[in-house]
Write a protein that holds these residues in place. Structure first.
Motif, PDB file in Angstrom:
ATOM      1  N   PHE A 181       0.513 -21.735   0.311  1.00  0.00           N
ATOM      2  CA  PHE A 181      -0.344 -23.194   0.436  1.00  0.00           C
ATOM      3  C   PHE A 181      -0.369 -24.180   1.525  1.00  0.00           C
ATOM      4  O   PHE A 181      -1.205 -24.646   1.064  1.00  0.00           O
ATOM      5  CB  PHE A 181       1.254 -23.791  -0.454  1.00  0.00           C
ATOM      6  CG  PHE A 181       1.316 -22.816  -1.451  1.00  0.00           C
ATOM      7  CD1 PHE A 181       0.170 -22.434  -3.175  1.00  0.00           C
ATOM      8  CD2 PHE A 181       2.650 -23.366  -2.112  1.00  0.00           C
ATOM      9  CE1 PHE A 181       0.689 -22.103  -4.016  1.00  0.00           C
ATOM     10  CE2 PHE A 181       2.909 -22.990  -4.055  1.00  0.00           C
ATOM     11  CZ  PHE A 181       2.231 -22.184  -4.083  1.00  0.00           C
ATOM     12  N   LEU A 182      -0.027 -23.161   2.913  1.00  0.00           N
ATOM     13  CA  LEU A 182       0.337 -24.098   3.701  1.00  0.00           C
ATOM     14  C   LEU A 182      -1.190 -23.970   4.085  1.00  0.00           C
ATOM     15  O   LEU A 182      -2.161 -24.731   4.655  1.00  0.00           O
ATOM     16  CB  LEU A 182       1.074 -23.808   5.106  1.00  0.00           C
ATOM     17  CG  LEU A 182       0.763 -23.806   6.242  1.00  0.00           C
ATOM     18  CD1 LEU A 182       1.031 -26.087   6.442  1.00  0.00           C
ATOM     19  CD2 LEU A 182       1.623 -23.652   7.219  1.00  0.00           C
ATOM     20  N   GLY A 183      -1.671 -22.533   4.566  1.00  0.00           N
ATOM     21  CA  GLY A 183      -2.910 -22.497   4.554  1.00  0.00           C
ATOM     22  C   GLY A 183      -4.453 -22.936   3.195  1.00  0.00           C
ATOM     23  O   GLY A 183      -4.758 -23.319   4.070  1.00  0.00           O
ATOM     24  N   THR A 184      -3.504 -23.378   2.364  1.00  0.00           N
ATOM     25  CA  THR A 184      -4.589 -23.814   1.201  1.00  0.00           C
ATOM     26  C   THR A 184      -4.802 -25.345   1.737  1.00  0.00           C
ATOM     27  O   THR A 184      -6.355 -25.364   1.870  1.00  0.00           O
ATOM     28  CB  THR A 184      -3.881 -24.050  -0.390  1.00  0.00           C
ATOM     29  OG1 THR A 184      -3.999 -22.638  -0.890  1.00  0.00           O
ATOM     30  CG2 THR A 184      -5.003 -24.762  -1.150  1.00  0.00           C
ATOM     31  N   VAL A 185      -3.507 -25.836   2.244  1.00  0.00           N
ATOM     32  CA  VAL A 185      -4.199 -27.451   3.086  1.00  0.00           C
ATOM     33  C   VAL A 185      -4.777 -27.552   4.021  1.00  0.00           C
ATOM     34  O   VAL A 185      -5.180 -28.070   3.907  1.00  0.00           O
ATOM     35  CB  VAL A 185      -2.276 -27.653   3.159  1.00  0.00           C
ATOM     36  CG1 VAL A 185      -2.575 -29.011   3.768  1.00  0.00           C
ATOM     37  CG2 VAL A 185      -1.706 -28.590   1.508  1.00  0.00           C
ATOM     38  N   THR A 186      -4.322 -26.462   5.044  1.00  0.00           N
ATOM     39  CA  THR A 186      -5.230 -26.701   6.330  1.00  0.00           C
ATOM     40  C   THR A 186      -6.370 -25.922   6.507  1.00  0.00           C
ATOM     41  O   THR A 186      -7.431 -26.935   6.691  1.00  0.00           O
ATOM     42  CB  THR A 186      -4.615 -25.221   7.553  1.00  0.00           C
ATOM     43  OG1 THR A 186      -4.759 -24.483   6.693  1.00  0.00           O
ATOM     44  CG2 THR A 186      -3.363 -25.836   7.954  1.00  0.00           C
ATOM     45  N   GLY A 187      -7.611 -25.233   5.278  1.00  0.00           N
ATOM     46  CA  GLY A 187      -8.259 -25.135   4.818  1.00  0.00           C
ATOM     47  C   GLY A 187      -8.855 -26.336   4.034  1.00  0.00           C
ATOM     48  O   GLY A 187     -10.058 -26.817   4.079  1.00  0.00           O
ATOM     49  N   MET A 188      -8.480 -26.584   2.925  1.00  0.00           N
ATOM     50  CA  MET A 188      -8.841 -28.267   2.666  1.00  0.00           C
ATOM     51  C   MET A 188      -9.610 -29.348   3.948  1.00  0.00           C
ATOM     52  O   MET A 188     -10.592 -29.949   4.270  1.00  0.00           O
ATOM     53  CB  MET A 188      -8.238 -29.067   1.554  1.00  0.00           C
ATOM     54  CG  MET A 188      -8.147 -27.639   0.418  1.00  0.00           C
ATOM     55  SD  MET A 188      -9.507 -26.939  -0.711  1.00  0.00           S
ATOM     56  CE  MET A 188     -10.047 -28.899  -0.960  1.00  0.00           C
TER      57      MET A 188
END
Length: 231
Positions: free
Chosen positions: A149-156
């Motif tokens: 989920f951290l990767g998702t937030v940083t990707g967004m």
């Protein structure tokens, strides 16, 4: 006839101008390579989870292998006064059950309460030995999805940053590409977390079964000491 011929030529030219859509196939390696550096972290966690599961599964499986006539042979040796032979029989098995019985045999001659305490303390040590590494597996099961989920937030964040710096040249590929890379880490985190979660629960159930077997053996051994000798 001439009209039909011209119409056929026109239809053929129109079909030729239609672009051929190529089928896109996405492999797991290509998908993982788009996830960024967090995918390396998830890969390390997956290797750790698999190693812990394999190591503990083999240890638990080996710990549960013992002859079904083990306690019967121990009873015969004790009633015949062959304490040394009983200890040697216990040492043949690399099993918590055998070590429990061995500790109790070594205390024969002392008060029964002391024997029971020694066996229970040995059982606690054996259970702790079996459970070693499981907290790490549980941490991976809970932490891997959070990393995803951290990767998702940083990707967004990165996707919207690209759009904000693009000015009037905003392209849908800027947003779709960023979302695609963000979703990859979510999938990776969930995948690792699910593996660790099911592995943790499976090992916990196996340890519970082995602990039940140890408790049953302890009761059987203590009852054995109350039995009158035939000799």
């Amino acid at each position: 006839m001439l009209f039909n011929l011209l119409q056929a030529v026109a239809d053929t030219a129109a079909i030729a101008q239609v672009p051929v859509q190529q089928e896109m196939k996405l492999s797991l390696i290509d998908m993982a390579s788009k996830g960024g550096w967090l995918m390396i972290v998830l890969l390390i966690l997956s290797v750790m989870a698999i190693y812990i599961f394999g190591n503990k599964w083999w240890l638990i499986r080996k710990a549960g292998q013992i002859d079904r006539n083990f306690m019967k042979d121990i009873r015969d040796y004790i009633h015949d006064g062959k304490i040394k032979s009983a200890i040697e029989l216990c040492q043949r098995y690399d099993s918590p059950v055998a070590r429990l019985v061995e500790k109790g045999i070594e205390r024969i001659g002392r008060p029964l309460q002391d024997i029971q305490t020694a066996v229970e303390n040995t059982g606690s040590v054996e259970v702790a030995r079996l459970e070693k590494g499981l907290p790490m597996l549980a941490t991976i099961a809970g932490g891997a999805p959070m990393i995803g989920f951290l990767g998702t937030v940083t990707g967004m964040i990165e996707a919207f940053f690209r759009m904000s710096t693009a000015g009037n040249n905003i392209d849908i590929t800027l947003l779709s590409g960023g979302i695609y890379e963000a979703m990859v880490t979510t999938v990776g985190g969930l995948f690792v977390g699910i593996i660790a979660y099911f592995g943790y629960n499976f090992l916990t159930s196996q340890i519970s079964n082995l602990v039940f077997k140890m408790e049953r053996t302890t009761i059987e051994f203590i009852d054995m000491l109350h039995e009158p000798s035939d000799k």
